[in-house]
Each structure stands twice: as C-alpha cells, then as structure tokens.
Scaffold this motif. Structure first.
Motif, mmCIF file in Angstrom:
data_model
loop_
_atom_site.group_PDB
_atom_site.id
_atom_site.type_symbol
_atom_site.label_atom_id
_atom_site.label_comp_id
_atom_site.label_asym_id
_atom_site.label_seq_id
_atom_site.Cartn_x
_atom_site.Cartn_y
_atom_site.Cartn_z
ATOM 1 N N ASP A 1 1.043 -0.666 -0.166
ATOM 2 C CA ASP A 1 -0.001 0.113 0.153
ATOM 3 C C ASP A 1 0.808 1.499 0.005
ATOM 4 O O ASP A 1 2.110 1.332 0.430
ATOM 5 C CB ASP A 1 -1.289 0.315 0.835
ATOM 6 N N LYS B 1 -0.305 4.032 1.078
ATOM 7 C CA LYS B 1 -0.146 5.314 1.909
ATOM 8 C C LYS B 1 0.637 5.691 3.189
ATOM 9 O O LYS B 1 1.339 4.733 3.351
ATOM 10 C CB LYS B 1 -1.661 5.215 2.567
ATOM 11 N N GLY C 1 0.830 4.139 6.314
ATOM 12 C CA GLY C 1 -0.258 2.987 6.537
ATOM 13 C C GLY C 1 1.616 1.096 6.925
ATOM 14 O O GLY C 1 1.862 1.895 6.639
ATOM 15 N N ARG D 1 6.866 6.297 -0.317
ATOM 16 C CA ARG D 1 5.680 6.776 0.593
ATOM 17 C C ARG D 1 5.735 7.978 0.284
ATOM 18 O O ARG D 1 5.058 9.112 -0.127
ATOM 19 C CB ARG D 1 5.296 5.807 1.380
ATOM 20 N N SER E 1 -7.276 -5.836 3.738
ATOM 21 C CA SER E 1 -7.300 -4.500 2.455
ATOM 22 C C SER E 1 -7.586 -2.988 3.767
ATOM 23 O O SER E 1 -8.759 -3.437 4.408
ATOM 24 C CB SER E 1 -7.745 -4.839 1.362
ATOM 25 N N PRO E 2 -7.497 -2.468 3.948
ATOM 26 C CA PRO E 2 -7.858 -1.129 4.470
ATOM 27 C C PRO E 2 -8.549 -0.940 4.001
ATOM 28 O O PRO E 2 -9.895 -0.033 4.921
ATOM 29 C CB PRO E 2 -6.750 -0.194 4.259
#
Length: 803
Positions: free
Chosen positions: A266, A268, A271, A296, A448-449
């Motif tokens: 991910d 983000k 995260g 990120r 998954s978030p």
C-alpha cells in the motif's frame, strides 16, 4: 558462526567445544550452574515461531535425553526449551523433529507448565550471544544409496544469532541499461489488471516511477493469475526481482524473466507495511522497509497519489467514469456477453438507479434484501472479456471495479428487453469490454484497509436475515481435510434425535449426498450421525477469535506467556508515569513460598481515585506472570505494562493485556493499535470491553471450535461447530474455559453422541441446521465449508453439561 559439516559418522558432540561438559536432563535442577555445561537430546516437539516485536521471536520446544529409559520411577528425561530472538528464528528454519541437538549457554528456570505437561520441573532458556545450539540430521535410510552413505555421514549445522541473509542490489529507474537483469523498486502510476493473452498465459501491464522521475513501462506474462502483481490502486509501491531491460519504441521497458518475483505494498503514508504476494517465501528486511517508506514519502510530496482512489455511490455523477469499491451481494447471467452484479458500498446514490428484473432461479446469492439495504443496491452490467471473471465471483466478495461508466437514461438490458420496464431517468453502471484505462475487476483481500473501512460503514445496516450472521472465512487448513471413507452400516429407519433445530427455516430435510453439490451460501436441514470429531482434548478446541479480521488463534500456554513477562521484566527500566496517573510501589513475594520479596511499580488513575475506585483498575510494571496472577485477586482489573522509550507501554499481545480475577483477556495483533491512555471518567463499572477500547486493543473472543465428521446412509461430510457452540451445548464458552464441571459436561455429551468404540448403529441421530459458505484456501482456490448453526442438544443430553 558458519554452518559446518563434520566427518563421516560424527555427531553433534564432535563440534561442541572441549571445555563444555554434558549433563543429563534428569539431574538438572534450579540450583544447576549452567556455566561450562551442555545438554544433549532428541527434538521431541517443536512449537510455532511467535513474533513478539520487530526482529524478536519466541519458540518453545521439547528435547528428550537420548540415553533415558522411560519408567514410572525414573526422573523426567524430557525438558522444555525456550529460545528467544534471532536464535529462535534460525532454530525454526534449520531444525526438524527427530534431530539430535546440543544446547549450551542456557539458563535454568522453573517451568510454569510442570503440573500440566508432567515434564521436567525446570526449563532451559536460550538467549543472548552466548547461547548456541548444534544439530545433527541423519538422512532417511530409504534415501541412502551406497555412494551417499560413503560420502554423506552426518550433516551438522550450528544455529546461532548471526546467519547469512540474501542481499539484493536495486537499480534506480534512471540508471537502467538495456540488456541487464535487475531488481527495482517503484511507485505505480498506471496499471491494467491481468487479462488473458492470445496464448495460454495472462498478461498485465503497468508503469512505474521513482525519485529519478523516469517513467518505465513493465510488461508481465505469467501462466498463473496469482503470480501477477497485486496492484489495487495508483500509488501502490512495487518491488520487482529479476526483470530484464529491453528497448521498445526508443524507451526502456521491463519484462519478467526466469526467477521473476514481485511484491507490492500500500502506498499510503503511515499505513502498515504489509507485503502482498502469492510467493510462499520471499526476502524482506529493514532495508526493504526503509525503501518502501522513502518511496511513500516521495510520492506523497510529488502529488502522485490521487486525492480519492475510488468514488462511493453517493458521489457518482451522470456520464462519468469512476472506480468503485463494493461488496458483491448476488449475480445473474443475462446472456453470453453480459453478467449482472448486484453490489453495495453502504452509501446511497443521489440519483434513481436502474432496476434489472431477473428470474429468482438464475440468481446466485440472496434474491431479496432488507428494506434498508435494498435502497443501497446498485446493478452493474459486466460485458465481453470481463464476463468470464464475473462468473467466477462469489457473493460476499469485496471488489474494486475499475473504469465503471455511468450511463443516464438507459432502459434496456441485453437478453431481457421484453420484460424490462422503461426507466428513462435512471442511471445504469456499465463495465465495457477491453482493458483501456485499466478497465477490469479485482477481488480485494479482507485485510485491505479499504475493505476494513467498507465493513465499518456497512455495520450500520441490519443483515438481510437475523440468521444470516457473519459466516466468514474460517481458514484453518488443519481442520479442512475432507475424509472420503465410505460409511459403515447404518440404521435406515431412525426414530429419534438427540438434537433439535431452532432456526425456523422452511426447508426440506436433505441427505448429505444431496447437500454437497449445492451452491454455497444456503441453509440446509440434514439428519445424520457423528462418525468422529476433532480435537479429542477439549482444551485444544478453545480458540481466540477476532471479529474484525476473522482470524483465529490458539490460546498461548503459560510457558510462552511467562517468557513474554520475563522479557518485559528484564528490559523494563523505570519510566516517567503518564500525566493522568499517580505512581507507587507494592511489595510482592517473588516465589510461591513467600520466602523473599521484591518491589514493583504500579500506576493508578487520579480520576478513578477521586471517584473512590482505586481497586477498579491497576497498571502493573515489571511483574512476572505468577506475580500478576496473585495481584489480580485483589483488583478488579490488572493491566501488565512495561517501559518502552521512557514511556509506559503494553506488553506484546502474545500475553494477556488484562487480568480480571482468574480470567485473562487477549488482543488481536493485526487489528490493535495499543497505547496506554487514561480510563474513561464517570463509568460506573469498568469491564474488559471498556479497558480494551481505552487501550486501543481489539478484544479477542473465546470460541469453541470442533471439526465434526457426519455421515448418513448416502455420504460423509466434514463440518465445523463453533459460532453456535453455545447454543448447541447450552453453556457459554467463557464458562467452559473457567469451569471444570462445564468441560466435563461437554465431554459427556460428545461421548454420548459419538461413543468411543461403539458401532454406528448405536449412535444417536441428529437433526441439524447446516449453513454452507465459501472460503479461499492456502492454494488460493475456493473451497466450500459447512457449519452447524441454530441447533441444540435436547434437554436429556444437555443435562449432562449443566448437571
């Protein structure tokens, strides 16, 4: 220290330094001086590797003295061994059951599980730079040829704190040269979901960039869909190993080559750094963690991430294209070129939506919904090359549909134009054929978030049926074996049942042979007998279940929990108390005989003290497991804590985060965000739910999990009993965990339903309500599972539980 191989016929003792003297397991006591000593034995049992922090692990095993002779009067010859840190990890990877090991550099302690496992009253603790394990592994006799016997001998490996780990070199995208095989990291700025190529494999395409601002296209061909990058959105971080650089249209491109592997993350900022890959093994260390975090941060500063990855139904606009994250409720085949998906995301579209009427017989999944949910359902029409994937989707799956088109004024659907009423002003959602603009469908994993956020939104709406609770993915491979033993002779005319259904479903009773071919997601009534069940030992059936991520864990034994406390006590210097707490000290006996004592730090909430609730919550630092249990008898809630970075912090969640009398409460490692915060003021009674919420811990629930094999005159079926175990036995799982009488009662019930050694003709028949559902197994393939639900043992049998 390196791995070494000794000469033919040598054992592990050949590599043990000469100054170490071997002592038998039977003579070890708490007074044994381990300096200059070693212990040798055969590995009898090896437990799982348990992570307790970054690069910190615990592993418990049992070794048995090779020279022992088992009899009732001889001292115990088997002893528990606890390994900590990197040594535990290396031991887990290199040593197998049956190997002969020699341990040195250990310390001797009292075993908290002595009365339970009847092994040696002491255990061996191996940690630190001085701890070392030598292991000898002999090749199986059946595999030894004369040549092998002549050359092989015994292979001896030394497991130590320092092992050689693979090192990978990564090339920046701006430094790529044509014709090289490289490893790269990048940020995904465009991607297409895998699609069927003209051959037999699948093809995916994406474009990535990094801090050099070079944009590189990647073309990937793999036979298996699972081997392609698991990219969910623009901004994801990707790591590619062994890709080849090629020149195409005057630009460098990357293509997969032999040994190719891929991991995605991910993108983000902030995260969790959780690798997404289908590989069973892959390398990932602190350097990889650092590179992901750097990419990120860089991508965020460059505005490469879209402000909103997907659009909820509440924000859609006519004539727009958008990506939708949703849950599939049901589906139906319209014709060979079109499939209908009924989905929802917990939000309401501001425009009227197209209603597609199909016959109930062609719908897979629920054909009706609750009033509240019905207004949130959107009909999505899937066309052309996406139809094949759409037909493989299962109701309940969470999806991301890319490049979905909003078409206003649509009033016709392929295949059912004669029955479709005019809906001129209604919106329709179409996924057209092709792969342009990343068009496609992706199944999202439960962790998954985005799925977790979607679930939180959906929790506000009632279920379609009060009986349709969250029969979700219970993926315990050890309990999913399917036995195909043909049934023994059965009584064809059963006249009584030891159970009764309490579901109220109006369905006919089926045979097991009729049930098995049915589609998942349905309720069935069956009459069958219990052929067998697992586990036979009731304490092994008690599990810890997380309602948030649907994970299930074994309850840690006292040996493992004691090690977590021991590590926290050893590395717990004084720290600054929280601003909301008063600190103090308490003297406790350091052993069960009260012959010595020591002082522990404790923290109390000033707010609770002002409310005269001093015994409702205590934070205790530096205690052992035994000391915590003793203090828990005088306080309503005891939270063990340690020092971390000069602040008060919770222990690793392998251990209980809360003690309430004799009861212990655990938290989910995946879903918790632990932090020691001030308890809520004004609460009349503080219980485990309030403490968990304040501490940021996702509370694990006690569950009773059994794998039961049913059979009737037609077939056999393996089925789980867990969600409705309370109803089945008529006693709560909490009582079973804490009450020996309740445990004995359940054991008597199972003995009456499945007596040991009895013939099938003597076993009672059971009327059962069964629900089928689908999970994804370890291989990635869908598997249908079954659960006993809303069924209770009849009063005459249940009296054995409570009476």
């Amino acid at each position: 220290m390196p791995v070494c191989v000794v000469s033919e016929g040598a054992g592990p003792g050949a590599q043990v330094p000469a100054h170490l003297s071997r002592i038998p397991v039977s003579v070890i006591s708490s007074n044994t001086d381990p300096a200059g000593k070693s212990v040798r034995g055969k590995l009898f049992h090896k437990g799982p590797l348990v992570p307790v922090a970054a690069d910190e692990f615990i592993l418990k095993c049992v070794i048995e003295d090779e020279d022992s002779q088992t009899n009732s009067s001889s001292p115990p010859s088997s002893i528990n061994v606890i390994l900590l840190g990197t040594l535990a990890k290396n031991f887990s990877e290199a040593v197998n059951q049956g190997d002969v090991v020699v341990a040195s550099g250990f310390t001797v302690g009292e075993s908290p599980t002595f009365h339970k496992d009847k092994l040696h009253p002491c255990n061996l603790l191996l940690s630190g730079d001085d701890a070392c394990v030598y292991v000898s592994r002999l090749l199986p006799p059946a595999t030894k040829s004369p040549l092998v016997l002549k050359k092989a001998g015994s292979e001896v490996m030394q497991v130590c704190r320092k092992t050689k780990t693979p090192k990978y070199t990564y090339v920046k995208l701006g430094d790529l040269k044509v014709g090289a095989v490289v490893n790269v990291y990048g940020v995904v700025i465009f991607f297409k979901q895998p699609f069927k190529s003209r051959g037999t494999d699948f093809h995916s395409w994406l474009k990535i960039t990094d801090q050099t601002n070079h944009k590189i296209a990647c073309t990937i061909f793999c036979d298996n869909l699972e081997d392609h990058p698991k990219v969910f959105q623009i901004g994801d971080i990707i790591r590619l190993h062994r890709v080849k650089t090629q020149l195409f249209n005057d630009s460098i491109n990357l293509v997969n080559t032999f040994g190719f592997s891929v991991v995605t993350f991910d993108g983000k900022v902030g995260g969790a750094v959780e690798p997404r890959t289908s590989s069973r093994t892959f390398h990932f260390d602190q350097e990889d963690h650092r590179m992901v975090q750097e990419l990120r941060s860089w991508a965020s500063s460059q505005s490469l991430l879209p402000l909103q990855h997907t659009t909820p139904l509440s924000d859609v606009q006519p004539k727009a294209y958008f990506d939708l994250t949703c849950q599939l409720l049901s589906k139906a085949t319209i014709d060979t070129t079109c499939t209908l998906l009924r989905v929802w995301d917990g939000t309401t579209c501001p425009y009227p939506l197209l209603k597609v009427m199909v016959e109930p017989g062609v719908i897979e999944g629920p054909s009706s919904s609750s009033r509240e949910r019905k207004n949130l359902i959107a009909n999505v029409l899937i066309y052309d090359n996406h139809v094949e994937l759409a037909r493989q989707l299962k109701p309940g799956a969470f999806l991301r549909i890319y490049n979905l088109r909003v078409i206003p004024g649509s009033n016709k659907v392929p295949g059912i134009t004669s029955s479709q009423s005019e809906q001129v002003n209604h919106l329709a959602f179409h996924l057209h054929g092709g792969t342009a603009y990343g068009r496609g469908i992706r199944i999202l994993p439960d962790n998954s978030p985005d799925v977790q956020e979607l679930k939180r939104v959906m929790e506000a709406f009632p279920e379609d049926d009060e009986d349709d609770d969250e029969f979700c993915d219970l993926n315990n491979s050890d309990l999913m074996e399917v036995w195909s033993t043909p049934p023994e002779s059965l009584d064809p005319d059963p006249v009584w049942s030891s159970t009764e259904r309490r579901c109220g479903h109006s369905v006919s009773t089926e045979t097991l042979a009729e049930l098995k071919p049915s589609d998942p997601g349905r309720v069935h009534h069956v009459r069958a007998q219990i052929r067998s069940y697992q586990p036979q030992k009731l304490h092994q059936a008690l599990k810890l279940y997380c309602s948030k991520c649907s994970s299930m864990w074994d309850i840690p034994d006292d040996e493992l929990v004691a090690c977590v406390f021991s590590e926290a006590f050893r590395d717990s210097p004084p720290c600054r108390p929280p601003a909301w707490a008063l600190s103090g000290q308490v003297d406790v006996s350091s052993d069960s005989h009260g012959t010595s004592s020591r002082t522990l730090n404790l923290y109390l909430s000033t707010q609770l003290m002002s409310e005269n609730k001093t015994k409702q919550l205590l934070f205790l630092q530096g205690s052992t497991l035994e000391e915590t249990c003793r203090l828990a008898s005088g306080f309503q809630n005891v939270v063990p804590v340690c020092s971390s970075g000069g602040r008060v912090a919770l222990l690793d969640l392998t251990a209980p985060f809360l003690f309430r009398g004799r009861r212990r409460f655990y938290g989910c490692k995946r879903c918790s965000q632990p932090a020691v915060e001030e308890p809520c003021a004004g609460v009349q009674l503080i219980d485990e739910k309030i403490v968990a919420e304040v501490l940021g811990v996702q509370l694990l629930q006690l569950k009773l999990l059994m794998d039961v094999e049913l059979q009737d005159v037609t077939d056999t079926l393996n089925i789980f009993l867990w969600r409705d175990a309370d109803c089945f036995f008529g006693v709560s799982v909490e009582d079973v965990a804490a009450n020996q009488e309740a445990q004995n009662g359940i054991r008597h019930v199972m003995d009456s339903l499945c007596p040991a050694g009895g013939s099938m003709a003597e076993r009672p028949w059971l009327d059962l309500c069964v629900r089928s559902y689908q999970v994804k197994g370890e291989t990635g393939l869908n598997q249908t599972c079954y659960q006993i639900c809303q069924t209770a043992v009849t009063v005459s049998d249940r009296s054995k539980v409570t009476g």
